[in-house]
Each structure stands twice: as structure tokens, then as C-alpha cells.
Design a protein around this motif. Sequence first.
Motif, PDB file in Angstrom:
ATOM      1  N   THR A 127       0.821  -1.210   0.000  1.00 12.22           N
ATOM      2  CA  THR A 127       0.000   0.000   0.000  1.00 12.22           C
ATOM      3  C   THR A 127       0.854   1.259   0.000  1.00 12.22           C
ATOM      4  OG1 THR A 127      -1.805   1.170   1.112  1.00 12.22           O
ATOM      5  CG2 THR A 127      -0.171   0.119   2.530  1.00 12.22           C
ATOM      6  N   GLN A 128       0.371   2.284  -0.720  1.00 13.62           N
ATOM      7  CA  GLN A 128       1.010   3.589  -0.732  1.00 13.62           C
ATOM      8  C   GLN A 128       0.024   4.697  -0.361  1.00 13.62           C
ATOM      9  OE1 GLN A 128       3.472   4.397  -4.198  1.00 13.62           O
ATOM     10  NE2 GLN A 128       3.726   2.216  -4.592  1.00 13.62           N
ATOM     11  N   ASN A 129      -1.196   4.326  -0.062  1.00 12.27           N
ATOM     12  CA  ASN A 129      -2.243   5.310   0.189  1.00 12.27           C
ATOM     13  C   ASN A 129      -2.271   5.706   1.660  1.00 12.27           C
ATOM     14  OD1 ASN A 129      -4.484   6.928   0.206  1.00 12.27           O
ATOM     15  ND2 ASN A 129      -5.883   5.401  -0.634  1.00 12.27           N
ATOM     16  N   TRP A 130      -1.293   6.492   2.085  1.00 13.28           N
ATOM     17  CA  TRP A 130      -1.245   6.887   3.492  1.00 13.28           C
ATOM     18  C   TRP A 130      -2.367   7.864   3.832  1.00 13.28           C
ATOM     19  CZ3 TRP A 130      -0.777  11.924   4.951  1.00 13.28           C
ATOM     20  CH2 TRP A 130      -0.241  12.842   4.022  1.00 13.28           C
ATOM     21  N   GLN A 131      -2.842   8.626   2.850  1.00 10.26           N
ATOM     22  CA  GLN A 131      -3.919   9.581   3.133  1.00 10.26           C
ATOM     23  C   GLN A 131      -5.168   8.870   3.635  1.00 10.26           C
ATOM     24  OE1 GLN A 131      -2.103   9.534   0.343  1.00 10.26           O
ATOM     25  NE2 GLN A 131      -1.239  11.582   0.024  1.00 10.26           N
ATOM     26  N   ARG A 132      -5.433   7.695   3.103  1.00  8.95           N
ATOM     27  CA  ARG A 132      -6.580   6.928   3.591  1.00  8.95           C
ATOM     28  C   ARG A 132      -6.296   6.363   4.979  1.00  8.95           C
ATOM     29  NH1 ARG A 132      -9.494   1.782   0.502  1.00  8.95           N
ATOM     30  NH2 ARG A 132     -11.145   1.451   2.059  1.00  8.95           N
ATOM     31  N   ARG A 268      -1.854  23.862  18.260  1.00 11.43           N
ATOM     32  CA  ARG A 268      -2.513  22.551  18.135  1.00 11.43           C
ATOM     33  C   ARG A 268      -1.523  21.444  17.776  1.00 11.43           C
ATOM     34  NH1 ARG A 268      -6.586  25.862  15.858  1.00 11.43           N
ATOM     35  NH2 ARG A 268      -5.871  25.469  13.724  1.00 11.43           N
ATOM     36  N   LEU A 269      -0.274  21.807  17.538  1.00 13.95           N
ATOM     37  CA  LEU A 269       0.750  20.813  17.216  1.00 13.95           C
ATOM     38  C   LEU A 269       1.387  20.326  18.512  1.00 13.95           C
ATOM     39  CD1 LEU A 269       2.403  22.606  14.166  1.00 13.95           C
ATOM     40  CD2 LEU A 269       0.824  20.660  14.096  1.00 13.95           C
ATOM     41  N   ASN A 270       0.849  19.247  19.050  1.00 12.80           N
ATOM     42  CA  ASN A 270       1.368  18.710  20.309  1.00 12.80           C
ATOM     43  C   ASN A 270       2.538  17.766  20.053  1.00 12.80           C
ATOM     44  OD1 ASN A 270      -0.631  20.024  21.859  1.00 12.80           O
ATOM     45  ND2 ASN A 270      -2.096  18.425  21.334  1.00 12.80           N
ATOM     46  N   SER A 382      -2.756  15.619   8.652  1.00 14.06           N
ATOM     47  CA  SER A 382      -2.251  16.444   7.549  1.00 14.06           C
ATOM     48  C   SER A 382      -2.957  17.795   7.492  1.00 14.06           C
ATOM     49  CB  SER A 382      -2.400  15.709   6.213  1.00 14.06           C
ATOM     50  OG  SER A 382      -3.748  15.385   5.970  1.00 14.06           O
ATOM     51  N   ARG A 383      -4.179  17.863   8.005  1.00 15.91           N
ATOM     52  CA  ARG A 383      -4.916  19.141   8.005  1.00 15.91           C
ATOM     53  C   ARG A 383      -4.350  20.129   9.018  1.00 15.91           C
ATOM     54  NH1 ARG A 383     -11.016  16.504   8.394  1.00 15.91           N
ATOM     55  NH2 ARG A 383     -10.848  15.144   6.542  1.00 15.91           N
ATOM     56  N   MET A 400      10.282  19.461  12.694  1.00 16.38           N
ATOM     57  CA  MET A 400       9.972  18.049  12.542  1.00 16.38           C
ATOM     58  C   MET A 400       8.472  17.796  12.470  1.00 16.38           C
ATOM     59  SD  MET A 400      10.744  16.363  16.283  1.00 16.38           S
ATOM     60  CE  MET A 400      12.249  17.248  16.641  1.00 16.38           C
ATOM     61  N   SER A 401       7.657  18.768  12.901  1.00 18.89           N
ATOM     62  CA  SER A 401       6.210  18.613  12.778  1.00 18.89           C
ATOM     63  C   SER A 401       5.780  18.570  11.318  1.00 18.89           C
ATOM     64  CB  SER A 401       5.503  19.771  13.487  1.00 18.89           C
ATOM     65  OG  SER A 401       5.724  19.730  14.879  1.00 18.89           O
TER      66      SER A 401
END
Length: 439
Positions: A127-132, A268-270, A382-383, A400-401
Motif C-alpha cells: 500500500t502507498q495510500n497513506w492519506q486513507r 494545536r501541534l502537540n 495532515s490538516r 519536525m512537525s
Amino acid sequence: MRIAIVGAGIAGLSAAYDLAGQGYAVTIYEAGDQVGGLASGFRDAAWDWPLERFYHHIFTTDHAIIELTNDIGMRDRLFFRAPVTAQWWRGRGYALDGVLPVLRFPGLPFIDRLRFGLTAFYLKFITQNWQRLEQTTAMAWTERVSGRNVARVIWRPLLEGKFGPHADEVNMAWLWARLRARSFQLGYFRGGFQAFADELCAACVRRGVQVWRQTPVKSVCQTATGWQISAAQHPPADYDAVLVTGAPGLLARLVTTLPAEYLGQLRRLNSMGAVVMTIALRRPLTNGIYWLNLPKDEFPFLALVEHTNFIEPDYYGGDHLIYCGDYLDPNHEYFRLDASALLERFLPALRRINPAFQPEWVRAYWLHRETYAQPIVPVNHSRNIPPIATPLPGLFWASMSQVYPWDRGTNYAVELGRRAARVMHEFAGQYQQTVPSGY
């Protein structure tokens, strides 16, 4: 164009190398006394090589750092080996670094070992569909695909060790990327990662980059024509563009004029912090194991890394070097305890790993801590990630975030730094079009 970079970690140095190669005048401000950031090292008087403050290696699939190693003429100092990595189960470590070791692992019935192996194969090679995958948590996905038993014995300890109380928040894309990018062979530099950072810095200097060490930046302020940096022991200096590398909180502290909506996105980036104790022993601790994953409910730290089962102790004055490392919330008590108190917490665990261990084996020890070391990646993360270009023209941020879905590390620091350089080069093209003739 004059460009300032805040931070001489691997991302900052990589960006500086490319920007200077394109003809820009680049200045780096580094708060510490050496370059390298989280990959920087320290050295005992008895050692020939420095050692990383936080355990480091690269993989054969880490193309970005290997390419840069070639670019700066350091390829002959990079080598790869296949040390043993293992999982602790019922009083001993079991290797899980290949198909046969997985099939022999007694912690799972044979059918579950097959399910684990097939799941790992699917994630790594199919698999390459990391977005899913980022639309569900890692625990939910692995329980559904591998089965609850495999998820409990293999996947949950990995996630809990890395993210502690946030394990159930982590999305499946992070676990996919972790498996996708790994190789059984691990890479290291002669002279350690500090040698790589120093050589990269020297390559930057040969291209005309100015590097100010022990120069913490106090503020980054927007002016009518660009940006001004105020730093310790230096007069304020004006630049056309600035790249800040480091934690979201650092950017928010240095640039007080960031829009409220963008600041909210940063907050929001914890992330988790890292606490790593390095111990020099007079004898080896494990029977040849380099990396030993430990269950958090049984041990006071996540990983036992015996560096000298990967790199010969001859380079370290005959010391057998181990890391006791953990990822923890920045408010954890380990960030407050002094080194001797933390060592007392860790010593019983060393005896449990090797019943012959005695405190007299300890020759020396060092404690290193960073509050920003491992971003937490929830569902649809990703959002949440801001782009490299901030809302303020000429101000850029790389951390790194922003390497998501990949895990943080030197390879992705190089990739991020070079990507930031491309983004800034595009900005420079637009900038040059607005500068009056003869400016």
C-alpha cells in the motif's frame, strides 16, 4: 537577497547549503556551541569519537541524507551494518529483525505470527495510500487487520512506548511510514553524526555561509523592507527573509506579530519530549543486542540501546555504552529529576535485563533532555500542519512537525531543509521582481 536561518540543526544546515549554492548571502544563528541540533554529540576524554546525545542511525532507504552525504564528499565515511533489534517478552529479548525471527517468536501463536508478518509486508511493500490510512487510528486498524492478539503483543507496546498516554490518538499513516522507511541494515558515520554535521557546516562555510555559534536569537521582527534579527552579543541585523527551524513554541516566541489564527494552528501541534541517559559500563550488558524494545508497564524507560553492539567499543576507550531512552510529556517528572536520581530509578532495570549486572559496572553517565522530540499525530493530522511559508511575507518555518507522515529523523531533516530552500528560492524570484532597478 540576505537570508537568516535560526538554528544550525540538520534542517537549517541543509537549507543553508542549498541557498548559498544558489548565490544567496546566508547567516546562521545557533544558540549552542556546536552544530547538529538533536543529532549533535558529546565526548568523554577517553573517547576517540563523540557520541550522539540521542541515539541515531539511518536506513538504506534514507535517500535524502545519503544524497547530501555524497554532495559534501563524505560518502566514504558512511557505512551500514545489520545489528540485532529485539522485543522484550517474559524475561528476555527476542529478535524481530527478519522473517525467520518473527516466525520463531514465542509470544504469539503461529497463525498470529503469520498475520503479523503479512500485515508488515503489506504496509511496507504494497500500500502507498497513506492519506486513507490517516483517517483511522493505528490501534483500530491493526486490531482489525492483524487481530487483537497481535495488536496487543506487538503494536500496542510500540505505540505506548513512543506516545505513552497518547497511543490511542496516533493515526495509522504514522505506523505505515515507520514500517515503509525502515531497513534491517542501519547506517552510521565514522566519527558519529557530529562528524556529519561538522562536515556539512564546513561545506556551508566554503559556500560563504556565516555561522554564529553561541548566539541565541532574542527576537525576529518585521520591518518596512524585510526582517530584523536581534541576537545575543550581536547588533540587530536586517535580512530579506528568515527561516526559523525548531519547535512551534520557538517560532511563536520569536515572532510576536504572527496572526492569531496561525498561532492557534501552531498551538494545536502537540509533541512528546525525550529523556535519554547514556551510561558507560565496564562490561557489555546484553548478549549482542543493539536495540531492545521494552514494555512501559514493566520498565522505567522505553528502549535499551547498546550502542557498542553496533559500533565497536574501541572508539570509546573500551567503554560499553548503553542508552536508556524514553519519550514523555514535557511535564513528566523525568524532566525535573537530576541525573543521579534518575540513574537510581534505572539501575534495577539493568539488573533485570542482565541478572549479573552490578552498579560497579557503571564508570560514568550523562543525562540529555529535549522537550520537543516527537510530534503527536492524531487522525487526519495532515490538516493540522502549516506550510513552510508563514502568512508573513519573507518568514519561513521548518520543523519536525512538517515531515509527516514520515517519522522525525536526520533523513527527513535533510529533506525538509532542502524543501525549505526551494520554497525560499521561489519567494526570492518574486522578491527580485519587486526590487527597484539599482537597489
